[in-house]
Design a protein around this motif. Structure first.
Motif, mmCIF file in Angstrom:
data_model
loop_
_atom_site.group_PDB
_atom_site.id
_atom_site.type_symbol
_atom_site.label_atom_id
_atom_site.label_comp_id
_atom_site.label_asym_id
_atom_site.label_seq_id
_atom_site.Cartn_x
_atom_site.Cartn_y
_atom_site.Cartn_z
ATOM 1 N N TRP A 50 12.169 -0.058 1.793
ATOM 2 C CA TRP A 50 11.706 -0.183 0.505
ATOM 3 C C TRP A 50 10.253 0.395 0.420
ATOM 4 O O TRP A 50 9.544 -0.088 -0.647
ATOM 5 N N LEU A 51 9.582 0.706 1.401
ATOM 6 C CA LEU A 51 8.195 0.995 1.545
ATOM 7 C C LEU A 51 7.789 2.335 1.308
ATOM 8 O O LEU A 51 6.616 2.656 1.213
ATOM 9 N N ALA B 175 -0.733 9.297 -11.027
ATOM 10 C CA ALA B 175 0.422 8.674 -11.215
ATOM 11 C C ALA B 175 0.719 8.898 -12.642
ATOM 12 O O ALA B 175 0.002 8.659 -13.614
ATOM 13 N N SER C 296 3.258 -13.624 -3.094
ATOM 14 C CA SER C 296 3.354 -12.967 -4.486
ATOM 15 C C SER C 296 3.292 -11.454 -4.006
ATOM 16 O O SER C 296 2.360 -11.019 -3.482
ATOM 17 N N ILE C 297 4.328 -10.692 -4.834
ATOM 18 C CA ILE C 297 4.454 -9.408 -4.190
ATOM 19 C C ILE C 297 3.856 -8.679 -5.582
ATOM 20 O O ILE C 297 4.075 -8.943 -6.716
ATOM 21 N N LEU D 168 10.068 3.241 -2.990
ATOM 22 C CA LEU D 168 9.186 2.163 -3.382
ATOM 23 C C LEU D 168 9.969 1.294 -4.213
ATOM 24 O O LEU D 168 10.222 1.253 -5.319
ATOM 25 N N ARG E 14 0.486 4.298 -3.111
ATOM 26 C CA ARG E 14 1.778 3.734 -3.629
ATOM 27 C C ARG E 14 2.035 2.706 -2.650
ATOM 28 O O ARG E 14 2.300 3.241 -1.283
ATOM 29 N N GLY E 15 2.422 1.467 -3.058
ATOM 30 C CA GLY E 15 3.071 0.529 -1.775
ATOM 31 C C GLY E 15 3.048 -0.696 -2.405
ATOM 32 O O GLY E 15 3.010 -1.054 -3.456
ATOM 33 N N VAL E 16 3.456 -1.593 -1.228
ATOM 34 C CA VAL E 16 3.763 -2.925 -1.817
ATOM 35 C C VAL E 16 2.743 -3.730 -1.151
ATOM 36 O O VAL E 16 2.287 -3.783 -0.223
ATOM 37 N N VAL F 185 10.974 -5.137 -3.645
ATOM 38 C CA VAL F 185 11.449 -6.157 -2.455
ATOM 39 C C VAL F 185 12.008 -7.179 -2.845
ATOM 40 O O VAL F 185 11.352 -8.181 -3.811
ATOM 41 N N ARG G 25 13.569 -11.156 -2.941
ATOM 42 C CA ARG G 25 13.530 -12.194 -2.202
ATOM 43 C C ARG G 25 14.620 -12.867 -1.337
ATOM 44 O O ARG G 25 14.512 -13.487 -0.364
ATOM 45 N N TYR H 10 2.676 -4.096 -6.621
ATOM 46 C CA TYR H 10 3.020 -2.731 -6.348
ATOM 47 C C TYR H 10 1.913 -2.050 -6.811
ATOM 48 O O TYR H 10 1.578 -2.124 -8.082
ATOM 49 N N ARG H 11 1.508 -1.151 -5.882
ATOM 50 C CA ARG H 11 0.621 -0.021 -6.490
ATOM 51 C C ARG H 11 1.335 1.066 -6.574
ATOM 52 O O ARG H 11 2.364 1.493 -6.003
ATOM 53 N N SER H 12 0.980 1.702 -7.727
ATOM 54 C CA SER H 12 1.700 3.245 -7.890
ATOM 55 C C SER H 12 0.502 4.008 -8.415
ATOM 56 O O SER H 12 0.458 4.618 -9.565
ATOM 57 N N ILE I 168 5.124 -5.951 6.086
ATOM 58 C CA ILE I 168 4.227 -6.431 5.167
ATOM 59 C C ILE I 168 4.257 -8.130 4.989
ATOM 60 O O ILE I 168 3.731 -8.777 4.238
ATOM 61 N N GLY I 169 5.326 -8.603 5.812
ATOM 62 C CA GLY I 169 5.658 -10.202 5.853
ATOM 63 C C GLY I 169 6.333 -10.657 4.566
ATOM 64 O O GLY I 169 5.877 -11.612 3.887
ATOM 65 N N PRO J 30 6.765 5.811 -0.304
ATOM 66 C CA PRO J 30 6.375 6.245 -1.753
ATOM 67 C C PRO J 30 6.925 7.185 -2.356
ATOM 68 O O PRO J 30 6.999 7.554 -3.527
ATOM 69 N N LEU K 191 1.435 -7.878 -0.535
ATOM 70 C CA LEU K 191 1.703 -9.306 -0.682
ATOM 71 C C LEU K 191 0.658 -10.191 -0.623
ATOM 72 O O LEU K 191 -0.505 -9.842 0.238
#
Lengths: 349, 349, 349, 349
Positions: free
Chosen positions: C226-227, B291, D279-280, C158, D260-262, C161, C163, D282-284, C200-201, C229, D264
């Motif tokens: 949105w998810l 990354a 609380s969101i 990605l 990579r992802g979201v 997200v 609100r 992000y992994r990258s 993802i809720g 990568p 929560l």
């Protein structure tokens, strides 16, 4: 065509031989009878699934069988001379794996012998028979690209490090035979320089760069590399009218022809002290990717071989083409020895 | 940091100058006050949207303004020496566009003058400040790639054919400055050979190939080309442990690190007549694409420049780095003149 | 044009506002005077580098300034109605960020208000102003592609997200506004079905699929996500004569036009019991990638906005276009609620 | 293994049959004796090059030959039931081309018959035996990807427009069999909706979109299309820990695993009026492309078939797997009829 298929043999059941076998079997103009290999077990294993193909250990069996009209030789380059010579002397037509022979002198002997025997000597420059290269040759010869200005080839991947030949002799024959095939006659290379490296200690170059001088200030360059983790096979051909990119690993768009480039217009010199004034303009037109058929090149090689035997005409990639490739390879090897010195070529004869 | 931003000027409002202006304005550590260009109208147009930036025609205005501490020079290479020298003599810190100067001798004068004046001399080797090159340097220096075996760069596109410099001097400084930046110290190039062509009659090379000898049998090569209809910017760095591919035009995967390669193990020679026996093995492991942050390199250049002014430390790409690039460029030009002859380098000093 | 630039304001300094500011400043037909944001500090920071732009906290300042002729609104969709309405009532021309409003009814009010006030109401459907979409519209409208058979859009990466809105309302407006822009009038969608998931809720759909019925049995489909990568932005437009692929992330070949497809010829039914006989044939012709200019779309948006104010003509993406997009979004939301039920559209009015 | 190869027959010499023949011949555990086709000439032509393979016109010859232990059936789906049933009744093990049968009821009969006869019933879900899908299954089952959140498949190209089946029944069995193979047991689809179009007037859908509800709010979607001029074969599998992209047309990097992802995180609601606070983040992280072997999947299918015959174990893709695919196909067809209505599935039994 009502004529009978040509009885033939394949000599060599190593890396390439099985492909020759498969395509000879599939070719209606040919009738494969023998597969020869010193390793008889290997020859037997390769030929087993096919009806009518006998595995033998000694090529003499083939040469002495009067029914056999043709042989395809896929053995190490060092053995091409004795095998092909014996075949020609036995009156067989010969298809030889690239390179034609281990040296230019040996290649010369084969060309002379074939001429003397009145037999077909064809070099298996497989890539020349791909629909892509056929199309490129057509575009160049019909002037669609204009004058050739530069050719840049890249042929790299994690290749098998050969013990008997360096990367130049292993991979560059592809690029050089393609170049020989597509360039118009007056455009043949005149000199070569080569730079290489053996960073892994293999005993000879594993990475090499080859620069060819073309007539009229044009240049050709090839990058061959056994150490690249990714595979790249591209050739860009810059012309005064169009530039073509061939990406052999992109089956959906192998050839792209760009109407983009730089044009120079001579303008009158303003006064004697001025250098020639040039006016530069840029074209940025459309790109066209012509539709290509998907055909296995080796199948076309077999048809070409059969057709030349039938008709007596010279193959598109005859012994002379193989000889021109050897000319460049030998010069490139000398250049490598002399740290990149420019070495002139014998050229066309 | 509570310290005040450094008052500075940009000299040159041509191709690159506006980028310097934009990034200087955005950099909180800098306070851009002037944009200088002989074409005052152009300087005015570029600076108009920005608050607090005055367009002037004469660099002297800047040199004589005692508040100005630093200048960034983005003018043609031939003017770097007089402008940078005057700036250093006026006590300003200097950031110079690549190449550092028009010749190695001129570059040497700048390095000496900066040393004598105790001022920062930084070369704007922009690519070295991209997250990708920063990562590559880290991977090389931390030994992740192992010993460097080959480096292959391609930087081609339909470029502006320059009137004053050839394609080598226009594009290769990027590749050479990156190479200088990522290679460990003992690994600097020792000699260079260059081949080029001017197939369109531009008056100098529009296509060029550069081969660099690296210590220990390694090799580096760069292909620079103004005539390619497509844009390619890739660098492959082959190492004994890993091979890295940097594709600068693939923002989704700029760097790929391959655990694929060829390993050689020495085996004991069986008898005196045998050549050294080598056992070859192939790795074909996973590929990892690390990354990377997306940051504009020129913004980091500005921060580096400001930080070096503040702290007095040498920039990552200081005048000496610019000088090493000039060393190779000059040798490459000589090689071009002598048809590809290998020309030794001065090297690090 | 000798006319003075149009004094204007940007309202909203969030994600998109700074882009509007930068392009308004660069547009010679516009004269940016204010940047408005409830977060005054943010407005000040964004506007600081630009000469002549004042940061204010209250949009009223702008509405009450009689010199201001136009506003661009880049605030959350829920605030579009009150802000744009107030602006129109104050006699300003209005450019609104997508979506035009939070609901179709609100959008309707804005269209009516603009009509009543005789002011320009433009929707910032930015993608419609890219050279690629302009070219696609031209190709569709001039019949180069033939009858539209299917449209398939993918817009995934990605993403942030959101609100307040789901992925449909966040991303699909791009695809829907492009579709609205390129399709010929009689070809507008008649009904929509949507499927989504919130694995993802997040509280609303993060992945969604939209299917639109087009007249004549054609279909359009969009995948927004949105998810993912990796980033994908492609649209394929299948026509009876040509099929076009737009890959917005491939700057070297954004548009590819394929002369490949399936043709059906009706043949006479042989006898009454036979089903209609169709004869299928396949075209596999060349592909053409037209040359496109590289221009920033938002700059063209600004020019269009200025030109419509000057001339009084309707913008290419006027309020009605924004309304048609809202029509689909609302129907799609209803479909999502009812597990993918097909929901008819209000359509063009 | 010293056991003798299993005598077998291939029934059907159409599109897929020749591939079965070639792989049966190459498989050391199998001994291909017959190729059956109503078009005897075609069967003869296909079998001619192979030693020991007899072409016959009537499948009865095979069923009545007591030496034949197994048959592979590659005929139109409508004939699977009578042929496979006869084979099972004659005590043969059966490998059936996808789809298992023309309807779920017919498939059910085959499963029951195989059970009653104590013979192997295997479905040739070829893609499940590619190294890529094998790796994906491993990654999913070992939890590397975490919980599956979405699956998105695209399988489009200029396909042969079939007369007897629509694009769903032609192409979706691939995606559905792969999905069935890789998803953990509790994760099977529960309902399906399908949208399609026949814009060319072929008589049934040529473009179709399939949405599958998965347990726990996850979603799967497939786009199948005969009209696309380019070929795309990708599947993205989004998981709570990693997301995987499989691009089957990129042999150099078929599988990419993105960290990579979201994410929560539930945070405690601050007070009663607050909505759930999420609380969101992000992994990258890095991307890894695992090394995969290149093996022809159909060869592995043959080995699996042989091994199941030897050992009596159920094939990885047994009749039940084929039945689950039929379940979805039938429901999807019903959904197509009812304009996209959601149709529940029978599910696993």
């Amino acid at each position: 065509m009502s004529s009978k298929p040509i009885p033939m043999a394949v000599i060599g059941a190593g890396y390439w031989g099985p492909n020759l076998v498969r395509n000879a079997v599939s070719c209606p103009e040919l009738d494969l009878r023998y597969l020869v290999d010193l390793d008889l077990g290997r020859a037997e294993k390769i030929s087993a699934p096919y009806a009518g193909v006998t595995a033998v250990q000694d090529a003499l069996t083939v040469f002495e069988d009067p029914q056999i009209e043709a042989v395809a030789i896929a053995t190490p380059a060092a053995t091409h001379l004795p095998l092909a010579l014996a075949a020609l002397e036995a009156g067989k037509h010969v298809l030889v794996e690239k390179p034609l022979a281990a040296t230019w002198d040996e290649g010369r002997q084969l060309v002379d012998a074939a001429h003397a025997a009145g037999r077909v000597l064809m070099c298996d420059h497989t890539f020349c028979y791909t629909p892509a290269v056929q199309e490129i040759r057509r575009l160049v010869h019909e002037g669609v690209l204009g004058d050739i200005q530069f050719v840049d080839s890249v042929r790299i991947n994690l290749g098998l490090v050969q013990r008997d030949v360096d990367v130049l002799w292993d991979l560059a024959p592809h690029d050089l035979s393609i170049l020989d095939y597509i360039l118009p006659e007056g455009c043949s290379p005149t000199a070569v320089a080569a730079h290489g490296a053996d960073p892994i200690g293999a005993g000879h170059a594993c990475v090499a760069y080859l620069t060819l001088q073309l007539p009229g200030g044009a240049i050709a360059h090839a990058h061959v590399n056994w150490l690249s983790p990714t595979k790249v096979r591209t050739t860009m051909i810059g012309g005064s009218k169009r530039t073509l990119l061939w990406d052999d690993l992109n089956p959906l768009q192998r050839i792209s022809i760009y109407d983009r480039g730089v044009d120079l217009t001579d303008a009158a010199a303003v006064d004697a002290e001025d250098r020639r004034q040039v006016s530069i303009s840029y074209r940025s037109g459309d790109m066209v990717a012509p539709a290509l058929k998907e055909r296995e090149a080796l199948g076309i090689v077999m048809s070409e071989f059969a057709d030349c035997i039938r008709t007596g005409r010279a193959p598109l990639t005859d012994g002379r083409a193989g000889l021109r490739v050897l000319d460049i390879l030998e010069a490139a090897s000398r250049s490598l020895e002399y740290a990149g010195a420019v070495v002139p070529l014998r050229g066309r004869r």
